[in-house]
Design a protein around this motif. Structure first.
Motif, PDB file in Angstrom:
ATOM      1  N   CYS A   1      90.475  -6.563  60.437  1.00 22.94           N
ATOM      2  CA  CYS A   1      89.367  -6.079  61.277  1.00 22.94           C
ATOM      3  C   CYS A   1      88.082  -5.903  60.471  1.00 22.94           C
ATOM      4  O   CYS A   1      87.056  -5.551  61.026  1.00 22.94           O
TER       5      CYS A   1
ATOM      6  N   CYS B   1      95.762  -0.623  56.974  1.00 15.95           N
ATOM      7  CA  CYS B   1      94.502  -0.264  57.618  1.00 15.95           C
ATOM      8  C   CYS B   1      94.768   0.849  58.640  1.00 15.95           C
ATOM      9  O   CYS B   1      95.627   0.698  59.504  1.00 15.95           O
TER      10      CYS B   1
ATOM     11  N   CYS C   1      89.893  -3.759  55.144  1.00 13.19           N
ATOM     12  CA  CYS C   1      90.892  -4.473  55.935  1.00 13.19           C
ATOM     13  C   CYS C   1      90.426  -5.907  56.109  1.00 13.19           C
ATOM     14  O   CYS C   1      89.274  -6.161  56.458  1.00 13.19           O
TER      15      CYS C   1
ATOM     16  N   CYS D   1      93.674  -0.717  62.456  1.00 16.24           N
ATOM     17  CA  CYS D   1      94.447  -1.714  63.195  1.00 16.24           C
ATOM     18  C   CYS D   1      95.885  -1.842  62.678  1.00 16.24           C
ATOM     19  O   CYS D   1      96.688  -2.538  63.265  1.00 16.24           O
TER      20      CYS D   1
HETATM   21 ZN   LIG Z   1      92.047  -3.205  60.200  1.00 20.79          ZN
END
Ligand SMILES: [Zn+2]
Length: 162
Positions: A152, A124, A149, A127
């Protein structure tokens, strides 16, 4: 009319500097140089390897390179296309990878071209989590795949490898 500066700066450096301002229309955050499209600068010619054969962006990129060279007074400079070896995402520079990440596109891991798309751990770009899933093989453009993701919950584009 050769200035003192142009004697010390080689044509290659000058061309690379000009092309550093030329961006892929689909990925405006990254220059054609950092994308690894520009393979060589020879006497009188720029050698490019398009990212994706058949990708409509390829024609646009070549036109952008042409326009940039013309603007810089290098209208005599030819653009040669070479398809061998084929472009790989491994040619994206470190700077280019960082720019993709900032832009929200997950840069492909190095050496990923040798693996299949499904085997890659897509990270991702927001994050950094590797816990992601593929939503669609086709993202906002055919050159990207849409992932999400699981940490998140944000969807993101993954630059396709081949
Ligand atoms: Zn993420």
């Amino acid at each position: 009319m050769v200035s003192a500066l142009s004697v010390t700066v080689s044509l290659r450096d000058r061309v690379l500097e000009i092309l550093s301002a030329v961006h892929d229309p689909e990925i405006p955050c990254i220059s054609v140089v950092d994308l690894g499209i520009v393979r060589a600068v020879r006497d009188g010619a720029v050698v490019i390897t398009p990212t994706y054969t058949g990708c409509p962006a390829t024609i646009a990129i070549e036109a952008s390179i042409r326009a940039a060279l013309d603007r810089a007074g290098l209208a005599d400079m030819k653009i040669e296309t070479t398809l061998s070896p084929p472009w790989t995402t491994d040619w994206i520079s470190e700077k280019g990878r960082e720019e993709l990440r900032i832009y929200g596109i997950a840069p492909p891991p190095r050496g990923a071209a040798k693996q299949s798309l499904r085997e890659q751990a897509a990270k991702c770009p927001r994050c950094g989590s590797s816990s992601t899933e593929e939503l669609s093989r086709f993202g906002s453009t055919p050159c990207k795949a849409l992932h999400r993701c699981l940490s998140c919950r944000e969807p993101f584009d993954l630059f396709k490898c081949h």
